[in-house]
Every structure is written in C-alpha cells, then in structure tokens.
Scaffold this motif. Structure first.
Motif, short mmCIF file in Angstrom:
data_model
loop_
_atom_site.label_atom_id
_atom_site.label_comp_id
_atom_site.label_asym_id
_atom_site.label_seq_id
_atom_site.Cartn_x
_atom_site.Cartn_y
_atom_site.Cartn_z
N ASP A 1 -7.57 7.54 7.07
CA ASP A 1 -6.47 7.84 6.15
C ASP A 1 -5.76 6.53 5.79
N LEU A 2 -4.65 6.61 5.08
CA LEU A 2 -4.00 5.40 4.60
C LEU A 2 -3.25 4.64 5.68
N THR A 3 -3.20 5.18 6.89
CA THR A 3 -2.64 4.43 8.02
C THR A 3 -3.74 3.74 8.82
N GLY A 4 -5.00 3.97 8.43
CA GLY A 4 -6.12 3.41 9.16
C GLY A 4 -6.65 4.30 10.26
N ARG A 5 -6.03 5.47 10.46
CA ARG A 5 -6.51 6.41 11.49
C ARG A 5 -7.90 6.92 11.11
N ALA B 1 -7.87 -6.61 11.09
CA ALA B 1 -7.53 -5.49 11.98
C ALA B 1 -6.50 -5.92 13.02
N GLU B 2 -6.71 -7.08 13.63
CA GLU B 2 -5.76 -7.56 14.63
C GLU B 2 -4.42 -7.91 14.01
N LEU B 3 -4.41 -8.36 12.76
CA LEU B 3 -3.17 -8.69 12.07
C LEU B 3 -2.38 -7.44 11.72
N ARG B 4 -3.07 -6.42 11.24
CA ARG B 4 -2.38 -5.21 10.80
C ARG B 4 -1.99 -4.31 11.96
N TRP B 5 -2.88 -4.15 12.93
CA TRP B 5 -2.66 -3.16 13.98
C TRP B 5 -2.79 -3.70 15.40
N GLY B 6 -3.10 -4.97 15.58
CA GLY B 6 -3.45 -5.44 16.92
C GLY B 6 -2.68 -6.63 17.42
N ALA B 7 -3.38 -7.50 18.13
CA ALA B 7 -2.75 -8.57 18.88
C ALA B 7 -2.25 -9.73 18.02
N LEU B 8 -2.61 -9.78 16.75
CA LEU B 8 -2.10 -10.83 15.87
C LEU B 8 -0.89 -10.39 15.05
N PRO C 1 -14.52 -5.49 13.57
CA PRO C 1 -14.98 -5.58 12.18
C PRO C 1 -14.93 -4.25 11.43
N LEU C 2 -15.27 -3.15 12.10
CA LEU C 2 -15.19 -1.85 11.44
C LEU C 2 -13.73 -1.45 11.21
N ILE C 3 -12.88 -1.66 12.21
CA ILE C 3 -11.46 -1.37 12.01
C ILE C 3 -10.89 -2.26 10.92
N GLY C 4 -11.35 -3.52 10.90
CA GLY C 4 -10.92 -4.42 9.85
C GLY C 4 -11.38 -4.00 8.47
N ALA C 5 -12.58 -3.44 8.40
CA ALA C 5 -13.06 -2.93 7.11
C ALA C 5 -12.15 -1.81 6.62
N LEU C 6 -11.69 -0.96 7.54
CA LEU C 6 -10.72 0.06 7.15
C LEU C 6 -9.42 -0.58 6.67
N ALA C 7 -8.98 -1.64 7.36
CA ALA C 7 -7.78 -2.35 6.94
C ALA C 7 -7.94 -2.91 5.53
N LEU C 8 -9.12 -3.44 5.23
CA LEU C 8 -9.40 -3.94 3.88
C LEU C 8 -9.37 -2.80 2.88
N GLY C 9 -9.90 -1.64 3.28
CA GLY C 9 -9.85 -0.48 2.40
C GLY C 9 -8.42 -0.04 2.12
N VAL C 10 -7.57 -0.11 3.16
CA VAL C 10 -6.15 0.23 2.96
C VAL C 10 -5.51 -0.76 2.00
N GLU C 11 -5.84 -2.05 2.13
CA GLU C 11 -5.30 -3.05 1.21
C GLU C 11 -5.76 -2.78 -0.22
N ALA C 12 -7.03 -2.45 -0.38
CA ALA C 12 -7.55 -2.15 -1.71
C ALA C 12 -6.85 -0.94 -2.30
N ALA C 13 -6.63 0.08 -1.47
CA ALA C 13 -5.93 1.28 -1.94
C ALA C 13 -4.49 0.96 -2.33
N GLY C 14 -3.84 0.11 -1.52
CA GLY C 14 -2.45 -0.23 -1.79
C GLY C 14 -2.26 -0.92 -3.11
#
Length: 310
Positions: A23-27, A122-129, A288-301
């Motif tokens: 979804d748009l939160t990356g879940r 992924a780490e920037l949006r939801w993780g350790a970065l 990388p897969l979680i990051g691909a979702l993050a990229l998808g969220v950015e594209a959607a945004g």
C-alpha cells in the motif's frame, strides 16, 4: 483514490527475482519469488516471466485496485535502454530494461535504481538511516557497493553509478593499471571471501563459513581480519570524504556483524575526525525489495500528491 491505490516493487537479481505489492505506506500485501535461471535461462525470458508474474500477483492480492507506482531495482546500473555493470547475468546488460518495465504497465510512473540504492531508500524511509543527513549505506553481499543519502534522498551521481566502490583502486601501484588491476570487489565481497577461503582453507566454504570458522581456526581468523581491515580502510576514507552522521551496513554478511563491527568501529574512531554512528541495517537481507516498494511509493507520490499520504 488513495485508499484504493497500491504500488509494485520489483527486485531483479542474478539468481532470483522478488516481487511485492504494497500500500502507500509500504506495507506489503503480497509477494512472490521466481528463479531467474529457469525457462530458457536467458535474460529476456527472465524479465518477461517476472513481469507476467507481477501482473498475476497484482490480480491476486489487489484486484480492482489502482496501481499508482512501480519501483524496479536491479543488479547493475539501470537505464531505459540498457543495464550497465551487470556482468554476472549474461544478456542482462543488453535489455532495454526501463522501457520493458514501462511497456508492461502503460501509464504507471516508474522509478529505477540499483539494488543497493534501493536498499538505501528502504533504510532511509523506514529503517536505520532515517534522520541521517548525510548517511552511508554499505552493502556487504555477493558484491560490494555503497549508497550516499543526503537531504532526504539517495544520491545517484552523473551516470547513476555513485557508490560503486567495488571498483576502488587499492594501492598506488594500481593507479594507472586500468583493467589489469585487482579491484576492491575482487578482494572484499562475499564472493571474493568464498573464493579465497576455499583456496586457503583447503575445502569449499562460503563467506559465512569463513567467519564461523574464524572463531576456532587461526588461518580462518587471519582471512577474516584481512577482509575487515581492508574494508575498514575504504570505509574510513569514505567517512572522511562525506562526513556522514551514520553508517548502516546491510547484506548477507551482516549475519556476522559481531565479527565485522569491532574492526570497523575501531577504524572509524582512529582515522575519522568526526567518527559517525555505525549500525547494522534494519532490513539486512531483503532491503532491495523493500526499497523497490519505497521507490514505488515515491513514484506514486509524484502523481497522487501529498494528500494521498496524509
């Protein structure tokens, strides 16, 4: 519209291709994995099968919902008409990568990235970065690369190749050697440690085996120490150049973090004027897969606008 929107993440590797719908939160709502080596075994077939599997996954877990964005991460440096620096997957470099992804999902915005830059996202949006500015993501997997984050984004570089430290020069003797030199990735990576460990320990071993055996066998301990010391030198130089607030390490070798962290921490404290924080990644193996979702969220945004994420 936002409540019925989903994003698609695609992570293309040399042996497997991972897919996820979120979804748009990356879940994550659903995911699947296909073997990139089955079928005809060629790159074009692997990409075609993965895009078909993505359509099937969307139909299964998000029927009737709008696909708002796609993130596609891959080994190598992706462009619309090719992929650079992807020698481990024969034929992958000749594919019009971005164009084929866009053609499979007409009208849907797409973001492309290397697998390591996607992991950093992924780490920037939801993780350790999160909150690190600037920050470094270090991928210790089969290969070696880093990603730089600054101002809330992952730095790509002029050709999309920033952070490809696997090509680093290792000594003054190599400065003018060109292709004749031994690049850093051939010494400091999971694949390199596996090859060196197998040769020097006299039996087939994985990189993880080297670190495990290092606890009890002196010759393996020497190998592990050499690996960490050279990585630490390049990491310290990067920290001096970038002045990051935090360095995050991910990839398969993070399973041996208790043996990696002390040497890296010691080098940063000894050599860097302002030593950064050092931490293992929140998503060490599937970033990388979680990051691909993050990229998808950015594209959607970029299309839906900020109100979609409120």
């Amino acid at each position: 519209m936002a409540a019925a929107s989903v994003v698609l993440g695609l992570d293309f590797g040399g042996t497997k291709i991972a897919l996820a719908v979120g979804d748009l939160t990356g879940r994550r709502l659903g995911e699947s994995v296909i073997d990139s080596r089955t079928g005809s075994g060629n790159a074009a077939d692997a990409l075609a099968r993965s895009l078909s599997a993505a359509h099937d996954l969307l139909a299964d877990v998000a029927p009737g919902q709008d696909l708002a964005g796609i993130g596609a991460a891959t080994l190598g440096i992706p462009y619309d008409d090719r992929v650079e620096l992807a020698p481990t997957f024969p034929g992958w470099g000749e594919l019009p990568f971005g164009r084929l992804v866009r053609e499979a999902f007409p009208g849907v915005p797409v973001r492309l990235a290397t697998d390591v830059k996607a992991a950093a996202a992924a780490e920037l949006r939801w993780g350790a970065l999160a909150g690190a500015d600037p920050g470094l993501y270090v991928n210790l997997g089969t290969g070696l690369a880093i990603a730089i984050v600054a101002g809330g984004t992952v730095i790509t570089g002029a050709h999309g190749a920033s952070g490809e430290i696997g090509y680093n020069v290792r000594s003054p003797a190599d400065v003018y050697a060109g292709d004749e030199r031994t690049i850093l990735e051939h010494v400091v990576s999971g694949q390199a440690l596996e090859i060196t460990g197998t040769a020097r320990l006299g039996r087939p071993v994985t990189a993880a085996d080297v670190f495990t055996t290092a606890r009890t066998r002196p010759e393996a301990a020497v190998l592990a120490e050499e690996f960490v010391r050279e990585l630490a030198m390049h990491l310290a130089n990067l920290a001096i150049a970038v002045d990051p607030s935090r360095i995050v390490v991910g990839g398969g070798l993070v399973r041996s973090w208790d043996q990696l962290e002390p040497g890296l921490r010691r080098a940063l404290d000894a050599a860097v004027p302002f030593p950064p924080e050092l931490a293992a990644a929140r998503f060490p193996t599937d970033a990388p897969l979680i990051g691909a979702l993050a990229l998808g969220v950015e594209a959607a945004g970029a299309v839906l606008g900020a109100e979609a994420f409120a």
